[in-house]
Enzyme design. Structure first.
Site, PDB file in Angstrom:
ATOM      1  N   LYS A  40       7.384 -30.742 -53.841  1.00 31.16           N
ATOM      2  CA  LYS A  40       8.009 -30.487 -55.150  1.00 31.16           C
ATOM      3  C   LYS A  40       9.530 -30.602 -55.029  1.00 31.16           C
ATOM      4  O   LYS A  40      10.075 -30.564 -53.919  1.00 31.16           O
ATOM      5  CB  LYS A  40       7.611 -29.085 -55.623  1.00 31.16           C
ATOM      6  CG  LYS A  40       8.006 -27.980 -54.647  1.00 31.16           C
ATOM      7  CD  LYS A  40       7.303 -26.679 -54.991  1.00 31.16           C
ATOM      8  CE  LYS A  40       7.741 -25.592 -53.994  1.00 31.16           C
ATOM      9  NZ  LYS A  40       6.998 -24.352 -54.182  1.00 31.16           N
ATOM     10  N   TYR A 250      42.982 -26.561 -55.451  1.00 38.60           N
ATOM     11  CA  TYR A 250      43.104 -25.741 -56.667  1.00 38.60           C
ATOM     12  C   TYR A 250      43.591 -24.342 -56.334  1.00 38.60           C
ATOM     13  O   TYR A 250      43.122 -23.725 -55.374  1.00 38.60           O
ATOM     14  CB  TYR A 250      41.754 -25.660 -57.370  1.00 38.60           C
ATOM     15  CG  TYR A 250      41.391 -26.925 -58.129  1.00 38.60           C
ATOM     16  CD1 TYR A 250      42.201 -27.389 -59.164  1.00 38.60           C
ATOM     17  CD2 TYR A 250      40.262 -27.642 -57.797  1.00 38.60           C
ATOM     18  CE1 TYR A 250      41.866 -28.539 -59.857  1.00 38.60           C
ATOM     19  CE2 TYR A 250      39.918 -28.794 -58.489  1.00 38.60           C
ATOM     20  CZ  TYR A 250      40.727 -29.244 -59.518  1.00 38.60           C
ATOM     21  OH  TYR A 250      40.399 -30.381 -60.195  1.00 38.60           O
TER      22      TYR A 250
HETATM   23  C1  LIG Z   1       6.688 -23.983 -52.863  1.00 41.09           C
HETATM   24  C2  LIG Z   1       5.353 -23.478 -52.550  1.00 41.09           C
HETATM   25  C3  LIG Z   1       4.848 -23.576 -51.250  1.00 41.09           C
HETATM   26  C4  LIG Z   1       5.706 -23.994 -50.066  1.00 41.09           C
HETATM   27  O1  LIG Z   1       6.400 -22.833 -49.612  1.00 41.09           O
HETATM   28  P1  LIG Z   1       7.473 -22.853 -48.425  1.00 41.09           P
HETATM   29  O2  LIG Z   1       7.923 -21.447 -48.366  1.00 41.09           O
HETATM   30  O3  LIG Z   1       8.541 -23.805 -48.830  1.00 41.09           O
HETATM   31  O4  LIG Z   1       6.764 -23.298 -47.195  1.00 41.09           O
HETATM   32  C5  LIG Z   1       3.529 -23.215 -51.037  1.00 41.09           C
HETATM   33  N1  LIG Z   1       2.759 -22.762 -52.060  1.00 41.09           N
HETATM   34  C6  LIG Z   1       3.219 -22.623 -53.316  1.00 41.09           C
HETATM   35  C7  LIG Z   1       2.318 -22.103 -54.377  1.00 41.09           C
HETATM   36  C8  LIG Z   1       4.532 -22.962 -53.607  1.00 41.09           C
HETATM   37  O5  LIG Z   1       5.000 -22.794 -54.841  1.00 41.09           O
END
Ligand SMILES: *Cc1c(COP(=O)(O)O)cnc(C)c1O
Length: 351
Positions: A40, A250
């Site tokens: 994601k 700045y």
């Molecule tokens: C983002 C997510 C993961 C991955 O988690 P990490 O802590 O990045 O390893 C796994 N399961 C769900 C439901 C998530 O939203």
């Protein structure tokens, strides 16, 4: 004729071998279970299409995104694999997309379960909430006839505090095991990256690492196993000589105590290099430290390059990106450090 694209002045070197090795390490640590991959948010900022290709080559077959739009963009790359949408269906259009493409919906509520069945149903995943209280069906809803009608491939839950030695971990594990007795699912899945490090009890049939694929170390057990994946580099856009008393950036927060040579670097907070990283930090050129002077701007920052006499305008320099270390220093999470990176980097190293 379209002129050739100018070379990048901001670059992310992605170590594709480290990415593959991290997935394989997490897959091994998942014991009898297999590791999937959370891709994601553009694979946490590193570039999802290329990450999916590299992870597939390493052996991954189960990919997770949050949004339906993300799934649509990854369909060609994830061919032959399972692509699942964690947020679940919000509309009939989402369901039509899922049914026509084979992308798996994660059902998170009774409302989503009803929508899914009304849309024709079919194999899906179910998220049960075991204490994070964010997404997922409540345990008491699992016996609902609507849920019992679902054709569940993966029953999953998500750990809230796996990066800590919290009693909440064992509580969630216990509740998840209970959920597994109520819902008949082909596969169970609980652990994210940190959850994998909690041990094989947490692995079940499928794990869902994200952060540690990309070099994040949420627990000390993973420190020796996980390799850095992301290496930002930025161009020197100007060298200048300051007189004693000249101010930099700045609000003039730095004043040169003596004459100094400085370099202006093509990276700023719009590239994820936030102001909180500035004070007392340094960039690197061939191993030489270049301390940051004054405030970080949107597109650039200024370093003291007195120690790097060979440095020239146009040279690329290294931006330190050891995730656990920078997280400790800035208070930004390792997740934030990855997903902040932004759109201006050229990215290579992944096929
Ligand atoms: C983002 C997510 C993961 C991955 O988690 P990490 O802590 O990045 O390893 C796994 N399961 C769900 C439901 C998530 O939203």
């Amino acid at each position: 004729m379209i002129p050739p694209e100018p070379p990048p002045s901001l670059h992310l070197r992605i170590d594709a071998q480290a990415l593959a090795s991290n997935w394989q390490a997490l897959d091994r640590l998942s014991g009898k279970g297999r590791a999937g991959a959370a891709v994601k948010a553009d694979a946490y900022g590193i570039g999802a299409v290329r990450a999916v290709h590299a992870l597939q080559e390493a052996g991954a077959r189960d990919f997770f995104v949050a949004h339906w739009r993300e799934a649509a963009a990854l369909l060609p790359a994830a061919e032959g694999c399972t692509l699942s949408v964690l947020h679940g269906p919000l509309s009939g259009d989402d369901i039509a997309f899922a049914r026509s493409t084979g992308v798996r919906a994660v059902i998170n509520s009774l409302h989503q379960a009803r929508l899914w069945l009304q849309g024709g149903g079919g194999p899906c995943h179910v998220m049960v909430d075991t204490g994070i209280n964010r997404l997922g069906l409540a345990l008491r809803d699992l016996g609902d006839p609507v849920v019992q009608q679902l054709e569940v491939e993966v029953l999953m839950s998500h750990l809230a505090s796996a990066d800590e030695d919290s009693p909440q971990n064992a509580v969630q594990l216990d509740l998840f095991q209970q959920a597994g007795k109520v819902v008949s699912a082909r596969t169970l899945s609980l652990a994210n990256s940190a959850g994998i490090a909690l041990g094989q009890d947490y692995a079940f049939g499928l794990t869902r690492p994200g952060l540690s694929l990309y070099g994040g170390v949420p627990r000390p057990e993973l420190a020796r196993v996980i390799r850095q994946v992301v290496y930002p580099q930025a161009a020197i856009i100007q060298l200048r000589d300051l007189n004693a008393g000249d101010k930099v950036g700045y609000n003039g927060t730095f004043t040169a105590p003596v004459p100094m040579r400085t370099a202006t670097v093509s990276i700023g907070y719009a590239d994820g290099f936030l102001r909180c990283r500035g004070p007392d930090a340094a960039l690197h050129f061939r191993g030489i430290q270049l301390p940051i002077l004054g405030r970080v701007s949107m597109d650039m920052l200024v370093v003291d390059c007195g120690a790097a006499s060979a440095l020239q305008e146009g040279d690329m320099i290294d931006i330190p990106y050891d995730l656990p270390e920078i997280s400790r220093k800035t208070g930004l999470s390792q997740y934030e450090l990855l997903t902040l990176l932004g759109r201006r980097y050229s990215r290579n190293g992944l096929t």
